[in-house]
Every structure is written in structure tokens, then in C-alpha cells.
Write an enzyme that holds these catalytic residues in place. Sequence first.
Site, PDB file in Angstrom:
ATOM      1  N   HIS A  72      -9.916   7.954 -14.266  1.00  0.00           N
ATOM      2  CA  HIS A  72     -11.357   8.156 -14.085  1.00  0.00           C
ATOM      3  C   HIS A  72     -11.662   9.603 -13.736  1.00  0.00           C
ATOM      4  O   HIS A  72     -11.063  10.152 -12.821  1.00  0.00           O
ATOM      5  CB  HIS A  72     -11.891   7.234 -12.979  1.00  0.00           C
ATOM      6  CG  HIS A  72     -12.069   5.819 -13.441  1.00  0.00           C
ATOM      7  ND1 HIS A  72     -12.918   4.936 -12.825  1.00  0.00           N
ATOM      8  CD2 HIS A  72     -11.525   5.162 -14.476  1.00  0.00           C
ATOM      9  CE1 HIS A  72     -12.886   3.775 -13.470  1.00  0.00           C
ATOM     10  NE2 HIS A  72     -12.029   3.885 -14.464  1.00  0.00           N
ATOM     11  N   TYR A 199     -20.829   3.076  -6.655  1.00  0.00           N
ATOM     12  CA  TYR A 199     -21.076   2.904  -5.224  1.00  0.00           C
ATOM     13  C   TYR A 199     -22.593   2.812  -5.054  1.00  0.00           C
ATOM     14  O   TYR A 199     -23.297   3.755  -5.408  1.00  0.00           O
ATOM     15  CB  TYR A 199     -20.546   4.092  -4.429  1.00  0.00           C
ATOM     16  CG  TYR A 199     -19.035   4.183  -4.361  1.00  0.00           C
ATOM     17  CD1 TYR A 199     -18.293   4.791  -5.378  1.00  0.00           C
ATOM     18  CD2 TYR A 199     -18.342   3.685  -3.264  1.00  0.00           C
ATOM     19  CE1 TYR A 199     -16.913   4.878  -5.300  1.00  0.00           C
ATOM     20  CE2 TYR A 199     -16.956   3.777  -3.182  1.00  0.00           C
ATOM     21  CZ  TYR A 199     -16.248   4.368  -4.198  1.00  0.00           C
ATOM     22  OH  TYR A 199     -14.878   4.455  -4.115  1.00  0.00           O
ATOM     23  N   PRO A 291     -12.728   1.000   3.812  1.00  0.00           N
ATOM     24  CA  PRO A 291     -12.314   1.187   2.416  1.00  0.00           C
ATOM     25  C   PRO A 291     -13.273   2.037   1.567  1.00  0.00           C
ATOM     26  O   PRO A 291     -12.941   2.368   0.427  1.00  0.00           O
ATOM     27  CB  PRO A 291     -12.222  -0.235   1.868  1.00  0.00           C
ATOM     28  CG  PRO A 291     -13.057  -1.067   2.784  1.00  0.00           C
ATOM     29  CD  PRO A 291     -13.011  -0.413   4.118  1.00  0.00           C
TER      30      PRO A 291
HETATM   31  P1  RFL Z   1       0.469  -3.022   4.652  1.00  0.00           P
HETATM   32  O1  RFL Z   1       0.082  -3.098   3.213  1.00  0.00           O
HETATM   33  O2  RFL Z   1      -0.340  -3.777   5.639  1.00  0.00           O
HETATM   34  O3  RFL Z   1       1.994  -3.499   4.735  1.00  0.00           O
HETATM   35  C1  RFL Z   1       2.644  -3.728   5.963  1.00  0.00           C
HETATM   36  C2  RFL Z   1       3.771  -4.716   5.760  1.00  0.00           C
HETATM   37  O4  RFL Z   1       4.464  -4.916   6.995  1.00  0.00           O
HETATM   38  C3  RFL Z   1       4.682  -6.302   7.175  1.00  0.00           C
HETATM   39  N1  RFL Z   1       4.803  -6.595   8.620  1.00  0.00           N
HETATM   40  C4  RFL Z   1       5.962  -6.826   9.244  1.00  0.00           C
HETATM   41  N2  RFL Z   1       7.237  -6.854   8.787  1.00  0.00           N
HETATM   42  C5  RFL Z   1       8.205  -7.130   9.706  1.00  0.00           C
HETATM   43  N3  RFL Z   1       7.962  -7.386  11.022  1.00  0.00           N
HETATM   44  C6  RFL Z   1       6.695  -7.356  11.501  1.00  0.00           C
HETATM   45  N4  RFL Z   1       6.444  -7.597  12.800  1.00  0.00           N
HETATM   46  C7  RFL Z   1       5.635  -7.054  10.604  1.00  0.00           C
HETATM   47  N5  RFL Z   1       4.286  -6.943  10.736  1.00  0.00           N
HETATM   48  C8  RFL Z   1       3.804  -6.666   9.529  1.00  0.00           C
HETATM   49  C9  RFL Z   1       3.472  -6.969   6.537  1.00  0.00           C
HETATM   50  O5  RFL Z   1       3.740  -8.329   6.185  1.00  0.00           O
HETATM   51  C10 RFL Z   1       3.256  -6.076   5.309  1.00  0.00           C
HETATM   52  O6  RFL Z   1       3.971  -6.532   4.185  1.00  0.00           O
HETATM   53  O7  RFL Z   1       0.535  -1.514   5.183  1.00  0.00           O
HETATM   54  P2  RFL Z   1       0.923  -0.147   4.395  1.00  0.00           P
HETATM   55  O8  RFL Z   1       2.202  -0.317   3.636  1.00  0.00           O
HETATM   56  O9  RFL Z   1       0.776   0.917   5.402  1.00  0.00           O
HETATM   57  O10 RFL Z   1      -0.198   0.027   3.267  1.00  0.00           O
HETATM   58  C11 RFL Z   1      -1.534   0.274   3.603  1.00  0.00           C
HETATM   59  C12 RFL Z   1      -2.487  -0.301   2.545  1.00  0.00           C
HETATM   60  O11 RFL Z   1      -2.148  -1.650   2.307  1.00  0.00           O
HETATM   61  C13 RFL Z   1      -3.961  -0.192   2.965  1.00  0.00           C
HETATM   62  O12 RFL Z   1      -4.203   1.042   3.602  1.00  0.00           O
HETATM   63  C14 RFL Z   1      -4.907  -0.302   1.760  1.00  0.00           C
HETATM   64  O13 RFL Z   1      -4.850  -1.583   1.195  1.00  0.00           O
HETATM   65  C15 RFL Z   1      -6.352   0.009   2.176  1.00  0.00           C
HETATM   66  N6  RFL Z   1      -7.324  -0.159   1.073  1.00  0.00           N
HETATM   67  C16 RFL Z   1      -7.481   0.805   0.100  1.00  0.00           C
HETATM   68  N7  RFL Z   1      -6.713   1.922   0.113  1.00  0.00           N
HETATM   69  C17 RFL Z   1      -6.816   2.851  -0.889  1.00  0.00           C
HETATM   70  O14 RFL Z   1      -6.117   3.881  -0.836  1.00  0.00           O
HETATM   71  N8  RFL Z   1      -7.676   2.683  -1.971  1.00  0.00           N
HETATM   72  C18 RFL Z   1      -8.478   1.587  -2.060  1.00  0.00           C
HETATM   73  O15 RFL Z   1      -9.196   1.442  -3.048  1.00  0.00           O
HETATM   74  C19 RFL Z   1      -8.428   0.606  -0.983  1.00  0.00           C
HETATM   75  N9  RFL Z   1      -9.201  -0.492  -1.028  1.00  0.00           N
HETATM   76  C20 RFL Z   1      -8.115  -1.309   1.019  1.00  0.00           C
HETATM   77  C21 RFL Z   1      -9.065  -1.440  -0.047  1.00  0.00           C
HETATM   78  C22 RFL Z   1      -7.994  -2.322   1.983  1.00  0.00           C
HETATM   79  C23 RFL Z   1      -8.799  -3.444   1.906  1.00  0.00           C
HETATM   80  N10 RFL Z   1      -8.622  -4.437   2.908  1.00  0.00           N
HETATM   81  C24 RFL Z   1      -8.471  -5.816   2.617  1.00  0.00           C
HETATM   82  C25 RFL Z   1      -8.291  -4.052   4.263  1.00  0.00           C
HETATM   83  C26 RFL Z   1      -9.868  -2.556  -0.134  1.00  0.00           C
HETATM   84  C27 RFL Z   1      -9.782  -3.535   0.857  1.00  0.00           C
HETATM   85  C28 RFL Z   1     -10.736  -4.694   0.747  1.00  0.00           C
HETATM   86  C1  PHB Z   2     -11.034  -1.329  -5.253  1.00  0.00           C
HETATM   87  O1  PHB Z   2     -10.984  -1.233  -6.487  1.00  0.00           O
HETATM   88  O2  PHB Z   2     -10.566  -2.315  -4.655  1.00  0.00           O
HETATM   89  C2  PHB Z   2     -11.677  -0.242  -4.474  1.00  0.00           C
HETATM   90  C3  PHB Z   2     -12.075   0.918  -5.128  1.00  0.00           C
HETATM   91  C4  PHB Z   2     -12.695   1.929  -4.412  1.00  0.00           C
HETATM   92  C5  PHB Z   2     -12.918   1.768  -3.064  1.00  0.00           C
HETATM   93  C6  PHB Z   2     -12.515   0.616  -2.400  1.00  0.00           C
HETATM   94  C7  PHB Z   2     -11.886  -0.394  -3.116  1.00  0.00           C
HETATM   95  O3  PHB Z   2     -13.559   2.755  -2.382  1.00  0.00           O
END
Ligand code: RFL
Ligand code: PHB
Length: 388
Positions: A72, A199, A291
Site C-alpha cells: 500500500h 480510517y 491499534p
Molecule cells: P503476543 O502476540 O501476545 O505473544 C505472546 C506469546 O506469549 C505466550 N505466553 C506465554 N508463554 C509461556 N508462559 C507464559 N506465562 C506466557 N504468557 C504468555 C502467549 O500465549 C503468546 O503466544 O506478543 P508479541 O509476540 O509481543 O506480539 C505483539 C503483537 O501480537 C501485538 O502487538 C499486535 O497484535 C498489536 N496489533 C497490531 N500491531 C501492528 O503492528 N499492526 C496492526 O495492524 C495491529 N492491529 C493489534 C491490531 C492488536 C489487536 N488486538 C487484539 C490487541 C489489532 C488488534 C485488534
Molecule cells: C488490521 O488490518 O487489522 C489493522 C490495520 C491497521 C490498523 C489496525 C489494524 O491501524
Amino acid sequence: MRTQVGIIGAGPAGLLLGQLLHASGIDNVILERRSGDYVLGRIRAGLIEHGTVALLEQAGCADRLHTEGLVHEGIELSFGGDRHRIDLKAPTGKVVTVYGQTEITRDLMQARAAAGLKTVYEAEAVTPFDVMGRPRLSYVEHGERKELACDFIAGCDGFHGVSRQAIPAEVLRAYERVYPFGWLGVMVDRPPVSDELIYASSPRGFALCSMRSASRSRLYIQCRLDDAVEDWPDERFYAELALRLDARAAANLEPGPSIEKSIAPLRSFVAEPMRHGRLFLAGDAAHIVPPTGAKGLNLAASDVHYLWRGLVEHYQEGSGAGLDAYSQTALARVWKAERFSWWMTSTLHLFPESSGFDRRLQEAELDYLMSSRAAQTTLTENYVGLPY
Ligand code: RFL
Ligand code: PHB
């Protein structure tokens, strides 16, 4: 059992660190609390910065991203009944890639399995010990208590993990802002509303039209903190989303049966320092962003970059400089992403307690953004990702 780097958590941070270390000849073991299928079932991020793409390339895990990911060059803002495009590429020379976190996780898991690296899924009661001396991770596998001795521990276990708790309370400082709303997200097998992400800021609240492919949409609306998924049957969700979009976007919206629906609260959080002795925090274990700026996964990747380089310096050059600087270097980038995510959230959402004055300021902010090249450059250089 013994390894060089013991990693807690097989989310994107832990898996990416594991592959990069392996590519540099550094041995590592991952302990993950959940099953592999559970980790793959969590639908989260979708937007990847160029720096994250480069790291996945260095890890040898970017082939599918390059064939299936959508590049994009701009984003769209919908407000005041109109749609406004912001070009990302012209001011920055950079683009972003739409490729789901689930797919990144799958690619990294497959590469890890192919390389024969050890991952213990469903590891219970993972606990770090003696992080100031000779670090160990104790855990329970199939009911049996085990221990993993290591040179370093990487806490990649997300916001609710155990590694941050292993830093004594008198050392750890936490900074937090909780927002008075959440995001309701829907995945649906229908084409995207537009070629680019929309957005939307409206008097009814924020909305985002994202995608995963040419035939799959990821749609979000701002919701109340006390809303439950059951309060939002598909019909109500699409009706509300349409009311928050400009007329052209609303006309393009193709409702369909949701294949996933979830609510996430919005929070800003930073824990400092990100290192305690031989324990290093990376990703959501150390910080959370709302997010809106799409920064969470990308911040996890930049932490992993600094930690990986620090560990390579330690093992290959016998220098502790990179590891000593890790917390400070990572936090400098983290706080800028915190600022940007807070700004995007504050500018685009409807705050329940906001006054007429606050809403006029939001309108002025958006109006200024569309009329000022400087303001757009500020947005775009943050959105595509600040340099490492
Ligand atoms: P994670 O993905 O939470 O993984 C952590 C892992 O550790 C495990 N764990 C354990 N393992 C052993 N012992 C324990 N005591 C443990 N406790 C936990 C868990 O089971 C898991 O497998 O963290 P990590 O790797 O730091 O990754 C971070 C990302 O997942 C997170 O920042 C993103 O998903 C945030 N996010 C977005 N980030 C972006 O860069 N671009 C996006 O478009 C974006 N959209 C989003 C998002 C997060 C969202 N939610 C649901 C919070 C959209 C949403 C809706
Ligand atoms: C997504 O595709 O899940 C997404 C994209 C952009 C954002 C947050 C989530 O800022």
C-alpha cells in the site's frame, strides 16, 4: 536441558527472535504456554512496516509475504462526509504491506520446525530464576517439572506474561493510559471497501476498513468498553459501520457473515527498564499501544532487531555494548510509537467525556492535516515506521 537463549512466548516476537538468532548461529529454545493452533487462531495485526518486512527477509521468512502481501502506497481518511487520501510513498519513499499476523506466525512456525529448533508448546508454569546470575527457566511439560539453563532469557510473552513480573517492583516503572472505549473487529470474506485502508472519524465514533486479501475484509468500529460481542449481531455491526463512513465507502460496503468477531480494549502502556540482569523484555511484554497506528507488532519487531544485534555482538565479538544499550535504544523508539498511536487515537475517536471545544480541536487537527504538507509528512513518516 541447556541453550544459549531461552525465549518465553511463541508469538511474533519470540518466533522472529528465534529465527534471527538461528540464522546467526545462536542456539535457542522457546517455551509457549498455549498450543500452536491456539496461537495461530488469534486474529490481530494486519499492517507491516518496511523494517518488519526487512527483518522477516533476514530471517528467511518473507517469500509468501512477497507473493501474497498487499503493498500500500497510501491511506484514506474519512471525515466530514468526504474521503481524503494521504500518500505515504511520496513524502517518505516507503510503503507498508498488508499481511496478517496469523500468516507471519505461520511462516515463522514452519521455518522453525523445518530448522529443527525446539519449541515446547503447552509449557505450564514457566518461571524465570536467577536472572542476575545463572538464569534458568523452570516449567511443567506433560505434568513433569523441567528446567532449562540458559545464558540469557528473552521475555516475549505478551502483556499478560510472567517475564515482566520477574523484574522487582522497586526496579520496574510502569506508565499507562486506558482509553474509555474498545474496538469491535469483524473478519468477513468480502472484498475490501476500498483499495486502501480507510480510517474514519465520525460523530458516531471511529471506524476502520482494512483487509487481509482481495477477497477478505477486516473491519473495526469503536465500541463501548462494556459492550459484548453478543450485543453486536452482524446486521447491527454493518448498519453502524455504514453510518460512520462517507457515502461512497458506505455504498461499497458488502455485508457478509462474519467468520470472526472480537472486542479489544484500547490501552497505552510502557514498562521500564526493558532489561533486568540477563532478562530482556521484547514486544507486548514491555509495552502496549492502541491499534490505531498499527504499531504493536511492528514495535515487537524493532525490539527484536535491537536484541538480536546485541546478542550477536555478545557471542561473535565478545562485546556487551549492544545488550547494555538495549533498554535505552528500544525505549527511545517505543516512546515515539506510543506518542504516534496516542495521537492517532486521540484525533480519530469519539471520547465520551469530550466537550464541544475538544471536538472542534479534533476537526481543526484533521483540517490542518489535509492542508499542510508538514503535518502530512509527520503522519506518514511515523505511519510507515521510524528508522531503527
Ligand atoms: P503476543 O502476540 O501476545 O505473544 C505472546 C506469546 O506469549 C505466550 N505466553 C506465554 N508463554 C509461556 N508462559 C507464559 N506465562 C506466557 N504468557 C504468555 C502467549 O500465549 C503468546 O503466544 O506478543 P508479541 O509476540 O509481543 O506480539 C505483539 C503483537 O501480537 C501485538 O502487538 C499486535 O497484535 C498489536 N496489533 C497490531 N500491531 C501492528 O503492528 N499492526 C496492526 O495492524 C495491529 N492491529 C493489534 C491490531 C492488536 C489487536 N488486538 C487484539 C490487541 C489489532 C488488534 C485488534
Ligand atoms: C488490521 O488490518 O487489522 C489493522 C490495520 C491497521 C490498523 C489496525 C489494524 O491501524
